[in-house]
Design a protein around this motif. Sequence first.
Motif, mmCIF file in Angstrom:
data_model
loop_
_atom_site.group_PDB
_atom_site.id
_atom_site.type_symbol
_atom_site.label_atom_id
_atom_site.label_comp_id
_atom_site.label_asym_id
_atom_site.label_seq_id
_atom_site.Cartn_x
_atom_site.Cartn_y
_atom_site.Cartn_z
ATOM 1 N N VAL A 1 1.923 7.673 3.412
ATOM 2 C CA VAL A 1 2.023 7.180 2.045
ATOM 3 C C VAL A 1 3.365 7.646 1.488
ATOM 4 C CG1 VAL A 1 1.034 7.190 -0.263
ATOM 5 C CG2 VAL A 1 -0.475 7.263 1.737
ATOM 6 N N ALA A 2 4.202 6.685 1.112
ATOM 7 C CA ALA A 2 5.518 6.991 0.554
ATOM 8 C C ALA A 2 5.517 6.609 -0.923
ATOM 9 C CB ALA A 2 6.607 6.219 1.292
ATOM 10 N N LEU B 1 12.134 10.584 -3.433
ATOM 11 C CA LEU B 1 11.193 10.056 -2.452
ATOM 12 C C LEU B 1 10.295 11.169 -1.934
ATOM 13 C CD1 LEU B 1 10.269 7.845 -0.373
ATOM 14 C CD2 LEU B 1 12.127 8.668 1.083
ATOM 15 N N ALA B 2 9.027 10.849 -1.727
ATOM 16 C CA ALA B 2 8.080 11.764 -1.090
ATOM 17 C C ALA B 2 7.257 10.966 -0.079
ATOM 18 C CB ALA B 2 7.169 12.406 -2.119
ATOM 19 N N VAL B 3 7.005 11.562 1.083
ATOM 20 C CA VAL B 3 6.179 10.927 2.114
ATOM 21 C C VAL B 3 5.105 11.920 2.538
ATOM 22 C CG1 VAL B 3 6.118 9.871 4.402
ATOM 23 C CG2 VAL B 3 8.130 9.558 2.947
ATOM 24 N N ALA B 4 3.846 11.497 2.438
ATOM 25 C CA ALA B 4 2.716 12.322 2.881
ATOM 26 C C ALA B 4 2.161 11.729 4.172
ATOM 27 C CB ALA B 4 1.627 12.356 1.814
ATOM 28 N N LEU B 5 1.845 12.601 5.116
ATOM 29 C CA LEU B 5 1.206 12.202 6.370
ATOM 30 C C LEU B 5 -0.240 12.659 6.307
ATOM 31 C CD1 LEU B 5 1.010 11.244 9.298
ATOM 32 C CD2 LEU B 5 2.076 13.405 9.982
ATOM 33 N N ILE C 1 11.809 5.418 11.508
ATOM 34 C CA ILE C 1 12.215 5.626 10.126
ATOM 35 C C ILE C 1 11.567 4.593 9.207
ATOM 36 C CG2 ILE C 1 14.469 6.622 10.738
ATOM 37 C CD1 ILE C 1 15.697 3.903 9.976
ATOM 38 N N LEU C 2 11.505 4.947 7.941
ATOM 39 C CA LEU C 2 11.136 4.021 6.879
ATOM 40 C C LEU C 2 12.454 3.659 6.201
ATOM 41 C CD1 LEU C 2 9.258 2.529 4.935
ATOM 42 C CD2 LEU C 2 8.839 4.715 3.776
ATOM 43 N N MET D 1 4.905 2.614 -4.358
ATOM 44 C CA MET D 1 3.992 3.275 -3.429
ATOM 45 C C MET D 1 3.825 2.345 -2.233
ATOM 46 S SD MET D 1 0.725 3.719 -1.982
ATOM 47 C CE MET D 1 -0.150 2.412 -2.767
ATOM 48 N N LEU D 2 4.143 2.855 -1.049
ATOM 49 C CA LEU D 2 4.007 2.092 0.178
ATOM 50 C C LEU D 2 3.107 2.874 1.126
ATOM 51 C CD1 LEU D 2 7.307 2.181 -0.700
ATOM 52 C CD2 LEU D 2 7.316 0.371 0.959
ATOM 53 N N ALA D 3 2.227 2.187 1.813
ATOM 54 C CA ALA D 3 1.338 2.850 2.768
ATOM 55 C C ALA D 3 1.308 2.057 4.072
ATOM 56 C CB ALA D 3 -0.071 2.971 2.191
ATOM 57 N N ALA D 4 1.232 2.787 5.179
ATOM 58 C CA ALA D 4 1.129 2.170 6.498
ATOM 59 C C ALA D 4 0.432 3.148 7.429
ATOM 60 C CB ALA D 4 2.507 1.813 7.050
#
Length: 129
Positions: free
Chosen positions: A43-44, A101-105, A91-92, A77-80
Amino acid sequence: MSLIYRQADASKYPAEPIIDYKSARDVDQIALQAGTDHQSLYVAVALSRELTGGRWAAGFTAQQEAFGQFGDMQVHMLAAHTVDSPASPGILQFDATVPQLAVALITIPGSPHRQGGNGSLFGRRLAVS
């Protein structure tokens, strides 16, 4: 976003499935964290004035994209998700420079290849609402 898991033994996983988090400033791309041996949801959240979208690395399935206003900036908000644990998932890539920017795994427990599964979560459909 609420996730419904089926046929997963969550007893050995923490209550908080976010296993990694990273942030960046003034970037137009970010290297994604290595996933786990399960299904991984990324989730970015980006704050920008010019961003209109992003492109996930090969092997990712885009889930959802949402936009909102925050002051004079837009929140994106982008999710994949992806299956298995590539050492370097790629990469995104964004179509503009992102000031914040924040990216959660997030790890989704269970084996993605259970009983001849087809690569989808537990061989079944992931319910996202």
